[in-house]
Enzyme design. Structure first.
Site, short mmCIF file in Angstrom:
data_model
loop_
_atom_site.label_atom_id
_atom_site.label_comp_id
_atom_site.label_asym_id
_atom_site.label_seq_id
_atom_site.Cartn_x
_atom_site.Cartn_y
_atom_site.Cartn_z
N SER A 1 0.82 -1.22 0.00
CA SER A 1 0.00 0.00 0.00
C SER A 1 0.85 1.26 0.00
O SER A 1 0.35 2.33 -0.35
CB SER A 1 -0.88 0.04 1.26
OG SER A 1 -1.74 -1.05 1.30
N HIS B 1 -1.07 -2.65 -7.37
CA HIS B 1 -1.80 -2.34 -6.13
C HIS B 1 -3.30 -2.47 -6.34
O HIS B 1 -3.92 -1.62 -7.00
CB HIS B 1 -1.41 -0.92 -5.66
CG HIS B 1 -2.02 -0.53 -4.37
ND1 HIS B 1 -2.41 0.76 -4.07
CD2 HIS B 1 -2.34 -1.25 -3.27
CE1 HIS B 1 -2.92 0.81 -2.86
NE2 HIS B 1 -2.90 -0.40 -2.35
N GLU C 1 -3.53 0.00 -9.35
CA GLU C 1 -2.46 0.97 -9.65
C GLU C 1 -1.23 0.19 -10.11
O GLU C 1 -0.84 -0.79 -9.46
CB GLU C 1 -2.09 1.77 -8.40
CG GLU C 1 -3.09 2.86 -8.04
CD GLU C 1 -2.66 3.63 -6.78
OE1 GLU C 1 -2.53 4.85 -6.85
OE2 GLU C 1 -2.49 3.00 -5.72
N ASN D 1 -3.57 6.19 -2.17
CA ASN D 1 -3.32 6.25 -0.72
C ASN D 1 -2.67 7.57 -0.29
O ASN D 1 -2.81 7.99 0.86
CB ASN D 1 -2.49 5.06 -0.26
CG ASN D 1 -3.33 3.80 -0.18
OD1 ASN D 1 -4.56 3.88 -0.22
ND2 ASN D 1 -2.70 2.65 -0.09
#
Ligand code: ZOZ
Ligand code: NAI
Length: 284
Positions: free
Chosen positions: A118, A139, A151, A190
């Site tokens: 992450s 991701h 991602e 994130n």
């Protein structure tokens, strides 16, 4: 890439493995204990059965997906894979060690080694291998069978053709929506989401609002599918803490600093939905 390996079958590894199996791929999944392997398999079975119950999947397709998956505690099971997606706990040392082991074990020189981290620098995992140009971030989002996004992150050492192949796989084979991100803390999503989730914890910690009011506010005021405190519980508070520590450690940005309450919750074993209790206690 027909032969896919997934390392770790917690919340994310089991979801990623399910997505790959539903795409008709040969999937092997490795975790470190029989207990973890059994609960990962159970999570996939429950998710597939729920899809059947909701009329989203034929029973034959569920059975075929389950048959195409092998769960094991043996790392060597990953030796013949074309793509390995690492989804082990958010811990840099564990991941670096895994990448070094995968480098030793995976025999296909064209294989892509991907991390579902992450927040952590992809280049550090690349440097743990003798083939840094083959390492990318891939991701996924929680729950992986539901959220469309992946991602794709290339480090400064990734070969452009590897990034292209990884993206084509996520988009064309798995049917996901892809975006490309730089190897920076939190990538795209994130970097934006973490300050919001941590602010919600700080708001609750300060006594400014109740859990329910924070969540009701964001669901009904901003049309989010769930509020930030429920979302922290869904992610897992140990994972949330590890992400905050990693991003704050690298940037020193106070927006990423872990609230004390979050550390205390993790110390108490209240790890969120997966543990039966987090900020909310109504999961059992
Ligand atoms: C501070 C640091 C922290 C940073 C954290 C970063 C972590 C990361 O690195 C990146 C992330 O993943 S961030 C998390 C992103 N996820 C979200 O934001 C989830 C938001 N919530 C939702 O989408 C829905 O509430 C949700 C889908 C969860 C549930 O939806 P509903 O409330 O509508 O419930 P249902 O009607 O039961 O479900 C809707 C459809 O989804 C299927 N489903 C639900 N849970 C599932 C699961 N766990 N596995 C597989 N499928 C699942 C459900 O079957 C249903 O399917 P359909 O019948 O086909 O619609
Ligand atoms: N929870 C979330 O919402 C999301 C998490 N991620 C990332 O995905 C990764 C996994 O997170 P979760 O599945 O949520 O964690 P989790 O705690 O549910 O599962 C982690 C699994 O990794 C296993 N593991 C630990 N060391 C291992 C090793 N050496 N070999 C194989 N397995 C090992 C553990 O036994 C556990 O089953 C982390 O990097 C996390 O940051 C990414 C997107 C969303």
């Amino acid at each position: 890439m027909q032969k896919v390996g997934v390392v770790g079958c917690g919340l994310m590894g089991s979801g990623i493995a399910e997505v790959a199996a539903r795409a008709g791929l040969d999937v092997v999944v490795r975790d470190i204990s029989e207990e973890a392997v059994a609960s990962g398999r159970k999570r996939v079975e429950a998710s597939l059965s729920r899809a059947v119950e909701r009329g989203k999947l034929e029973p034959d397709a569920r059975d075929a997906a389950l048959e195409s998956m092998t769960f094991s505690t043996d790392l060597d099971i990953l030796a013949d894979r074309d793509l390995v997606i690492e989804a082990a706990s958010e811990n840099e040392e564990i991941k670096k060690k895994l990448f070094a082991e995968l480098d030793r074990i995976v025999s296909n020189g064209d294989a892509i080694l991907a991390s579902n981290t992450s927040s952590m620098p992809i280049v550090r995992f690349a440097q743990a291998t003798s083939r840094p140009e083959q390492v990318i971030g891939m991701h996924f989002f929680n729950p992986a069978p539901v959220q469309p996004l992946v991602e794709i992150i290339s480090s400064v050492l990734t070969a452009p053709e590897v990034t292209d192949r990884g993206e084509a796989f996520a988009r064309d084979t798995l049917g996901k929506t892809t975006i490309r991100a730089k190897d920076r803390p939190g990538f795209i999503v994130n970097a934006l989401l973490v300050p919001y989730l941590l602010s919600a914890i700080r708001m609750y910690e300060s006594g400014m609002a109740s859990l329910e009011d924070i969540d009701t506010g964001m669901i009904n005021g901003c049309a989010h599918p769930m509020g930030p405190m429920r979302l922290n519980d869904l992610v897992g508070l140990d994972t949330t803490l590890a992400i905050a520590r990693s991003m704050h450690g690298e940037t020193n940005d106070p927006a990423y600093a872990p609230p004390v309450l979050l550390s205390r919750m993790v110390d108490a074993g209240y790890l969120g939905k997966k543990a039966g209790r987090g900020f909310y206690d109504d999961y059992r």
